[in-house]
Design a protein around this motif. Structure first.
Motif, PDB file in Angstrom:
ATOM      1  N   PRO C  56      35.899  28.233  32.629  1.00 45.12           N
ATOM      2  CA  PRO C  56      37.184  28.685  33.148  1.00 45.12           C
ATOM      3  C   PRO C  56      38.092  27.516  33.528  1.00 45.12           C
ATOM      4  O   PRO C  56      37.636  26.550  34.098  1.00 45.12           O
ATOM      5  CB  PRO C  56      36.803  29.494  34.387  1.00 45.12           C
ATOM      6  N   ARG C  57      39.364  27.639  33.166  1.00 39.55           N
ATOM      7  CA  ARG C  57      40.354  26.638  33.533  1.00 39.55           C
ATOM      8  C   ARG C  57      41.644  27.376  33.886  1.00 39.55           C
ATOM      9  O   ARG C  57      41.832  28.512  33.461  1.00 39.55           O
ATOM     10  CB  ARG C  57      40.580  25.652  32.386  1.00 39.55           C
ATOM     11  N   GLU C  58      42.497  26.710  34.646  1.00 43.35           N
ATOM     12  CA  GLU C  58      43.719  27.365  35.110  1.00 43.35           C
ATOM     13  C   GLU C  58      44.505  27.893  33.903  1.00 43.35           C
ATOM     14  O   GLU C  58      44.766  27.153  32.952  1.00 43.35           O
ATOM     15  CB  GLU C  58      44.574  26.381  35.901  1.00 43.35           C
ATOM     16  N   GLN C 114      35.144  36.305  39.571  1.00 47.57           N
ATOM     17  CA  GLN C 114      34.792  35.026  40.207  1.00 47.57           C
ATOM     18  C   GLN C 114      35.854  33.942  40.001  1.00 47.57           C
ATOM     19  O   GLN C 114      35.824  32.911  40.658  1.00 47.57           O
ATOM     20  CB  GLN C 114      33.453  34.514  39.649  1.00 47.57           C
ATOM     21  N   PHE C 115      36.752  34.166  39.046  1.00 51.44           N
ATOM     22  CA  PHE C 115      37.700  33.098  38.707  1.00 51.44           C
ATOM     23  C   PHE C 115      39.146  33.589  38.654  1.00 51.44           C
ATOM     24  O   PHE C 115      39.739  33.683  37.585  1.00 51.44           O
ATOM     25  CB  PHE C 115      37.325  32.460  37.360  1.00 51.44           C
ATOM     26  N   PRO C 116      39.727  33.905  39.837  1.00 47.58           N
ATOM     27  CA  PRO C 116      41.120  34.332  39.828  1.00 47.58           C
ATOM     28  C   PRO C 116      42.006  33.249  39.212  1.00 47.58           C
ATOM     29  O   PRO C 116      41.700  32.059  39.331  1.00 47.58           O
ATOM     30  CB  PRO C 116      41.447  34.539  41.314  1.00 47.58           C
ATOM     31  N   ARG C 117      43.052  33.653  38.549  1.00 45.00           N
ATOM     32  CA  ARG C 117      44.079  32.771  37.980  1.00 45.00           C
ATOM     33  C   ARG C 117      43.592  31.933  36.798  1.00 45.00           C
ATOM     34  O   ARG C 117      44.341  31.162  36.233  1.00 45.00           O
ATOM     35  CB  ARG C 117      44.654  31.827  39.041  1.00 45.00           C
ATOM     36  N   ALA C 118      42.325  32.088  36.450  1.00 44.60           N
ATOM     37  CA  ALA C 118      41.788  31.220  35.404  1.00 44.60           C
ATOM     38  C   ALA C 118      41.821  31.897  34.040  1.00 44.60           C
ATOM     39  O   ALA C 118      42.081  33.097  33.920  1.00 44.60           O
ATOM     40  CB  ALA C 118      40.351  30.832  35.743  1.00 44.60           C
ATOM     41  N   SER C 119      41.571  31.085  33.030  1.00 45.41           N
ATOM     42  CA  SER C 119      41.450  31.606  31.675  1.00 45.41           C
ATOM     43  C   SER C 119      40.119  31.143  31.107  1.00 45.41           C
ATOM     44  O   SER C 119      39.685  30.007  31.347  1.00 45.41           O
ATOM     45  CB  SER C 119      42.603  31.076  30.826  1.00 45.41           C
ATOM     46  N   ILE C 120      39.467  32.024  30.393  1.00 41.25           N
ATOM     47  CA  ILE C 120      38.262  31.643  29.651  1.00 41.25           C
ATOM     48  C   ILE C 120      38.634  31.801  28.180  1.00 41.25           C
ATOM     49  O   ILE C 120      38.940  32.911  27.725  1.00 41.25           O
ATOM     50  CB  ILE C 120      37.061  32.524  30.051  1.00 41.25           C
ATOM     51  N   ASP C 121      38.680  30.697  27.481  1.00 40.20           N
ATOM     52  CA  ASP C 121      39.168  30.709  26.098  1.00 40.20           C
ATOM     53  C   ASP C 121      38.004  30.648  25.124  1.00 40.20           C
ATOM     54  O   ASP C 121      37.166  29.759  25.214  1.00 40.20           O
ATOM     55  CB  ASP C 121      40.112  29.525  25.868  1.00 40.20           C
ATOM     56  N   VAL C 122      37.977  31.606  24.231  1.00 40.28           N
ATOM     57  CA  VAL C 122      36.894  31.707  23.266  1.00 40.28           C
ATOM     58  C   VAL C 122      37.490  31.573  21.877  1.00 40.28           C
ATOM     59  O   VAL C 122      38.250  32.431  21.438  1.00 40.28           O
ATOM     60  CB  VAL C 122      36.168  33.067  23.398  1.00 40.28           C
TER      61      VAL C 122
END
Lengths: 299, 226, 244
Positions: C56-58, C114-122
């Motif tokens: 996860p990243r912003e 668990q990761f508000p505001r984040a993006s998980i890029d696949v």
């Protein structure tokens, strides 16, 4: 954007003063190069090149289309590169950025200007039908030196490309067939040898029997890239070196030891002596890389 | 569990049942079953089931020592990359210098590396770090590398045994951030030795007896260590 | 869709030699890329797929952020050379749709709160395509997510069933996809059986659908075991390396 810590830059230059590099290599030493060909079934030719952690995949597709009006009897090639977000946290999806366009154009020039593909042998019917060659470069893992990895992948893919004649037979009319057949016989009958290298012995009368045949190629030049950081010239930069580099120079040399293409990049500059150094290193490394390339295509 | 390696678990794997066992970090409960939520090594202590992650981003906790790289300086604060999912904010009040308005760049600028401490994390995971504590400062010279944050504890070792051995045999100054970054200062050979030691730990992190093997490894080629 | 081509003979043998309930050959490897936070290469019959996870990243730009949870951005892309007739590089309507349904499927199993505001890029790259690329891509993404250390309820997995020559079969091949009667790709959470992705085209009776669905679930379970083996192979080897 990945931000490079200043102390990393300082460390790389400090090592440089001691004649060392961040991964233990000497200044003109390449990382390990691996070339794997025929990795994509659907492509007419393909290769995956690894230089250290950098991985580039190139696939060749062919089609039949119209020639350009000013070159009615030559085939057409085009090169595209995609910096897909799979390869780096800094690559974004969307239309190619200028980096990707520069890379594609440099690879394209390396192939086109040194006439590696004998495009004049890819004419089917003058002014009407020619073979189109599409070189597509896919960056899979970015750890520096995409120029060398991409051009090497393109060459390895082209050298293993089979012109898909059988798949396109339906698209050829009587006129095309006669013209193409004569062309093939002219081009692929080696003087003094009866055998036609594309497989069928009775091609004169039976075009159906023509098999796919290797893309006509000549011995290609090999690209070698160096970067300048302060006063040091490092060949085959890894990512950490590339992102802090002041200037970059790519030199393509052929098997005779002549220079066939060059490209200087980034906002720093080179002296005449440094250019000589890069040419020398490109010749030495080019020879080694040529051996690796030839081995990979079974030559 | 064998004596040689620890048990690797994967997301969705059933680890036990409540109330006999209790769910700890890296687990979740569904129908009384305790399940692993991520790739890691199983660790059961005092009936608490934990997962020690094998991979993944740094998960910040208040009080952690971290090594940050300044991304951006603005008039009253800096944004600092600490390898977490989110950048951390460093406010001018949280540095040991008297800073006049809009003078932040004179003290810390893009690309500078700092040893900092996590000050606070709010509900939406907004992070703040501080330089106002002992042993926190801007790092100069040396080398900075990244490692898998999950092996932090192995790099430190029990009661810092591992990191002490590495410092002893390489004669380097080493600062280990919990966020998967290490700063090393010393001569080139020493730094190189530290790098191979760290990659050895990353490779063999889930095995026992690593500290002893490390000492053996470092003793080789370290004849000049008295 | 119908054609005169015989795709399955009277003994239930398919043109590539498989029986009706057989999968094509599958090979999975975890952690194959250096830059990505997690990655996987997968071969499924003639399909070759690479998946890479970042995060996860912003999430950027800011307006795509969700203050309560992470967003999952899958990007399915076909290489220009992965198909018979060269495909123009870049997203088309088909790949945008597939990216969307895969993103939604993955969101269900990832612990996004668990990761508000984040993006998980696949990122899913199809390098060689031969029917069933979305299943191959989602299956590879599942392994890459585990490799990236992303917290999840389960490892998602996909497989298709379909109908050829009037018979329900597992995992359609190229010809079967082109000339068959129906295709039913699904993705599930193998532990709970929850359906994460479901698409169908062609023509099935309700009974045939049920048969195909059950068959696809079974296929998913088999593929799930291969996924798990690949992950264990990657991470248990670290322990094996020092064993005498």
């Amino acid at each position: 954007m990945t931000i490079v810590p200043i102390i990393k830059r300082d460390y790389i230059t400090k090592l440089g003063e001691q004649g060392k590099r961040i991964d233990g290599r000497s200044f003109d030493q390449y990382r390990n190069i691996e070339i794997e060909t025929n990795v994509v079934n659907k492509a007419e030719g393909s290769a995956r090149v690894k230089i250290g952690n950098t991985q580039v995949l190139c696939g060749i597709k062919m089609d039949i289309g119209e020639p350009f009006p000013d070159t009615p009897i030559t085939g057409v090639m085009s090169t595209a590169a995609e910096f897909i977000p799979l390869a780096s946290p800094d690559f974004e999806s969307g239309p190619p950025r200028e980096d990707a366009i520069e890379l594609a154009r440099v690879v394209d020039r390396g192939v086109r200007e040194s006439q590696v593909i004998q495009l004049e042998k890819l004419c089917i019917t003058p002014g009407e039908k020619v073979w189109l060659v599409f070189i597509d470069i896919h960056i899979l893992d970015y750890d520096g030196n995409l120029f060398d990895a991409a051009s090497l992948a393109a060459l390895a893919a082209l050298l293993t490309t089979k012109v898909p004649v059988s798949r396109f037979l339906k698209e050829l009319n009587e006129n095309d067939r006669n013209s193409w057949q004569q062309k093939l016989l002219d081009l692929y009958t080696i003087p003094g040898v009866d055998e036609v290298p594309f497989g069928a012995s009775d091609t004169k009368n039976n075009l159906q029997a023509i098999n796919d045949f290797p893309l006509p190629m000549i011995e290609p030049p090999i690209s070698c890239t160096a970067v300048k950081i302060n006063d040091f010239v490092f060949f085959d930069p890894c990512f950490d070196e590339e992102v802090i580099a002041d200037a970059r120079l790519t030199v393509a040399t052929d098997h005779k030891g002549d220079i066939r293409a060059m490209q200087k990049g980034l906002s720093g500059s080179f002296t005449r002596d440094e250019i000589q150094k890069v040419i020398k290193g490109a010749l030495d490394n080019g020879q080694e890389i040529r051996k690796t390339l030839n081995q990979s295509i079974g030559k | 569990m064998s004596n040689e390696g620890r048990q690797v678990v994967i997301p969705g794997q059933i680890l036990g049942e409540t109330p006999a066992l209790r769910p700890g970090r890296g687990t979740f409960v569904e129908n009384k079953k305790i399940l692993a939520e991520r790739l890691g090594v199983l660790n059961i202590q005092d009936n608490f089931v934990h997962i020690i992650p094998l991979r993944g981003r740094y998960d910040p906790m208040v009080g952690d020592f971290v090594i940050g790289v300044v991304e951006e300086a603005s008039t009253s604060n800096w944004m600092v990359d600490i390898n977490a999912p989110y950048p951390a904010l460093l406010h001018v009040h949280e540095v040991p210098w008297e800073i006049e308005f809009a003078d932040t760049e004179k003290y810390l600028n893009t690309g500078d590396t700092i040893l900092a401490k996590v000050l606070s994390i709010d509900e939406s995971k907004k992070l703040q770090i501080t330089l106002n504590d002992r042993n926190l400062f801007k790092l100069k010279g040396g080398h900075l590398i990244e490692f898998e944050p999950s092996v932090y504890r192995r790099i430190m070792g029990k009661k810092y045994s591992m990191i002490e051995i590495i410092q002893k045999y390489t004669r380097c100054r080493i600062k280990v951030g919990k966020n998967g970054r290490i700063w090393i200062d010393g001569d080139a050979e020493g730094i190189e030795k530290v790098l191979s030691a760290i990659s050895m730990i990353e490779r063999e992190a889930i095995t026992f007896g690593l500290t002893d093997r490390m000492e053996e490894f470092l003793k080789k080629d370290a004849k000049d260590v008295r | 869709m119908k054609s005169d081509i015989e795709l399955i003979n009277s003994e239930g043998r398919r043109n590539d030699g498989r029986g009706p309930h057989d999968l094509r050959k599958i090979k999975i490897e975890a952690g194959v890329l250096h830059r990505a936070d997690g990655s996987c290469s997968l071969e499924w019959g003639g399909n070759k797929v690479l998946a890479a996870v970042y995060g996860p990243r912003e999430a950027v730009p800011r307006h795509v952020q969700n203050p309560l949870r992470a967003i999952v951005q899958a990007r399915y892309n076909m290489a220009a050379f992965s198909v018979e007739d060269r495909k123009r590089p870049g997203p088309d309507r088909r790949s945008v749709e597939i990216s969307k349904v895969i993103s939604e499927a993955l969101e269900k199993v990832i612990l996004i709160e668990q990761f508000p505001r984040a993006s998980i890029d696949v990122n899913i790259e199809v390098l060689d395509a031969e029917a069933g690329t979305r299943c191959a891509g989602l299956t590879a993404a599942g392994v890459a997510l585990v490799d990236a250390g992303i917290p999840m309820r389960d490892i998602p997995v996909a497989c298709a069933a379909g109908k050829i020559g009037g018979k329900v079969v597992l995992d359609l091949g190229k010809e079967e996809d082109n000339f068959g009667d129906a295709d039913l790709p699904i993705a599930i959470s193998p532990r709970t059986g929850e359906v994460l992705l479901l698409q169908m085209d062609g023509h099935l009776t309700v009974d045939e659908f049920n048969e195909a669905f059950d068959l696809a679930v079974k296929g998913c379970q088999t593929v799930s075991e291969i996924q798990k083996k690949a992950i264990m192979q990657k991470y248990q080897s670290a322990a094996a390396e020092v064993q005498e």
